[in-house]
Design a protein around this motif. Structure first.
Motif, PDB file in Angstrom:
ATOM      1  N   ARG A   9       0.839  -1.196   0.000  1.00  0.00           N
ATOM      2  CA  ARG A   9       0.000   0.000   0.000  1.00  0.00           C
ATOM      3  C   ARG A   9       0.874   1.245   0.000  1.00  0.00           C
ATOM      4  N   ASN A  19      -5.764   9.255   3.761  1.00  0.00           N
ATOM      5  CA  ASN A  19      -6.263   7.886   3.640  1.00  0.00           C
ATOM      6  C   ASN A  19      -7.780   7.844   3.773  1.00  0.00           C
ATOM      7  N   GLU A  22     -11.778   1.990   4.777  1.00  0.00           N
ATOM      8  CA  GLU A  22     -12.478   0.980   3.976  1.00  0.00           C
ATOM      9  C   GLU A  22     -13.998   1.104   4.066  1.00  0.00           C
ATOM     10  N   ILE A  25     -15.011   3.755   1.639  1.00  0.00           N
ATOM     11  CA  ILE A  25     -14.875   3.300   0.248  1.00  0.00           C
ATOM     12  C   ILE A  25     -16.037   2.404  -0.137  1.00  0.00           C
ATOM     13  N   ARG A  26     -16.396   1.486   0.757  1.00  0.00           N
ATOM     14  CA  ARG A  26     -17.509   0.579   0.469  1.00  0.00           C
ATOM     15  C   ARG A  26     -18.830   1.343   0.366  1.00  0.00           C
ATOM     16  N   ASN A  29     -19.211   2.854  -3.033  1.00  0.00           N
ATOM     17  CA  ASN A  29     -19.219   1.920  -4.160  1.00  0.00           C
ATOM     18  C   ASN A  29     -20.663   1.570  -4.512  1.00  0.00           C
TER      19      ASN A  29
END
Length: 401
Positions: A9, A19, A22, A25-26, A29
């Motif tokens: 990474r 950063n 997660e 990010i999900r 999506n």
């Protein structure tokens, strides 16, 4: 696929963009949606209610604008001021310089108070200007809370005290791009009239959302402000707020869901815990810099930033080479020195969704790069200083107690 692939990474330690967690990010999506359906206004309503918490305001009105911090600057200025209005603005680094440039290009009468880069805003000069302004010709004070080019944090409580002491009605406009959600920020308590931040900083989202929060006094000023604004006009938003549909134009659906997830993570950790975490990371980084025998660009402890540290290098080293080699050799992204401090400092960003072990990985990379460019840093010295402090000051993770 990465544009330029590197194994593992990327260690992203610039002071924004940061950063992205997660869960965020999900949450992003997802497909597009009809923003006129019942779902998006319902989501927006909760976001507007909850985003006020990160500003620590109950009376402010927030606006979620599809823009960057630069657009949020323009929104704050053009909705509250008229061309020719006198502004006192503090020049202490690259980003305050850029905001001043915008103020001048928007035809405001900008009274610039300049300090050496590495110093905070000169509030003694502000006191003199307020004391002399019997006619109240100063319409606004513009200040960057946290100057990311130099790692300087200004004292907003003192600015408010000066305005109150001199009973001056000037608006207080604050750039909180690299402070809000990471440093202590109290919009109501400090009497901030317009505060703004960007999604790509401590909120840990992609770039693309400027969040502006206006006090009742600022909203009142917007009724008579004569600056031309179209895309950034608060009145357009307020009309749709009253209708319950919220959006005068198409928002980024994905960013809205990302913001929901980001706020949920902040509230789960606890905003005060988030602020304390940033304080730990900032202190640990400064201890590492001291252990390396290098100096902080920020010249007094009272101005130390807990979101970014600008490290001064010896004259025989080009700090840009440190940044280049960190990226090329160790997949570590550090911040360049900008403008007056280009080649003289490199910046370590420690804001957003980042923890103690991530920071220690960054510091170990910096040590190796310092040796690589010819600076005799003792390997492990900065990491040891930071780790010793973090060992004694890092609490249990709140959700795991």
């Amino acid at each position: 696929m990465d544009y330029v692939y590197g194994p593992g990474r990327n260690h992203l330690f610039v002071p924004g963009p940061v950063n992205i967690p997660e869960p965020v990010i999900r949450a992003m999506n997802r497909n597009n949606e009809d923003y006129r359906s019942p779902a998006v206004p319902a989501l927006t309503k909760t976001l507007l209610e909850d985003v006020k918490k990160i500003f620590k305001t109950t009376s402010g009105t927030p606006f979620l604008i599809p823009t960057t911090g630069t657009g949020a600057w323009e929104s704050a200025l053009t909705n509250t001021l008229s061309p020719g209005d006198r502004i006192v603005s503090f020049l202490i680094g690259q980003f305050s310089l850029l905001w001043i440039d915008q103020q001048q290009r928007l035809n405001f009468n900008v009274d610039v108070v300049e300090s050496d880069w590495g110093l905070g805003a000169n509030l003694d000069v502000l006191a003199e200007k307020l004391a002399a302004d019997h006619s109240h010709s100063i319409k606004a004070i513009c200040i960057v809370h946290n100057e990311t080019a130099t790692g300087v944090t200004n004292n907003l409580a003192t600015v408010r005290k000066l305005l109150d002491d001199y009973r001056h009605p000037a608006l207080l406009l604050v750039d909180g791009v690299s402070s809000i959600c990471a440093l202590d920020f109290r919009m109501d308590e400090w009497g901030v009239d317009v505060a703004l931040t960007g999604s790509q900083k401590a909120l840990s989202l992609p770039t693309g959302m400027g969040i502006v929060c206006a006090s009742p006094k600022a909203l009142e000023a917007s009724k008579t402000a004569k600056s031309v604004r179209v895309f950034f006009d608060w009145n357009d938003y307020l009309k749709f707020y009253k209708m319950g549909t919220y959006w005068p134009y198409t928002p980024s659906i994905q960013l809205l869901y990302g913001l929901r997830a980001a706020l949920d993570l902040i509230f789960e950790e606890g905003l005060e815990n988030v602020i304390r975490r940033h304080s730990r990371l900032g202190t640990a980084t400064r201890l590492a810099v001291e252990a390396w025998g290098l100096k902080n660009c920020t010249q007094k402890e009272e101005w130390f930033s807990d979101t970014v540290t600008a490290v001064v290098v010896p004259g025989y080293i080009d700090s840009s080479e440190i940044v280049r080699r960190a990226w090329k050799r160790f997949n570590l992204s550090l911040g360049l020195g900008l403008n007056k401090v280009a080649g003289k400092v490199f910046r370590i960003g420690h804001l957003g969704n980042v923890n103690e072990l991530q920071l220690l990985g960054c510091l170990s990379g910096v040590e190796m790069v310092l040796r690589d460019v010819g600076y005799p840093a003792k390997l492990g010295s900065g990491v040891a200083a930071a780790a010793a402090y973090l060992l004694n000051n890092t609490p249990l993770i709140p959700s795991r107690i």
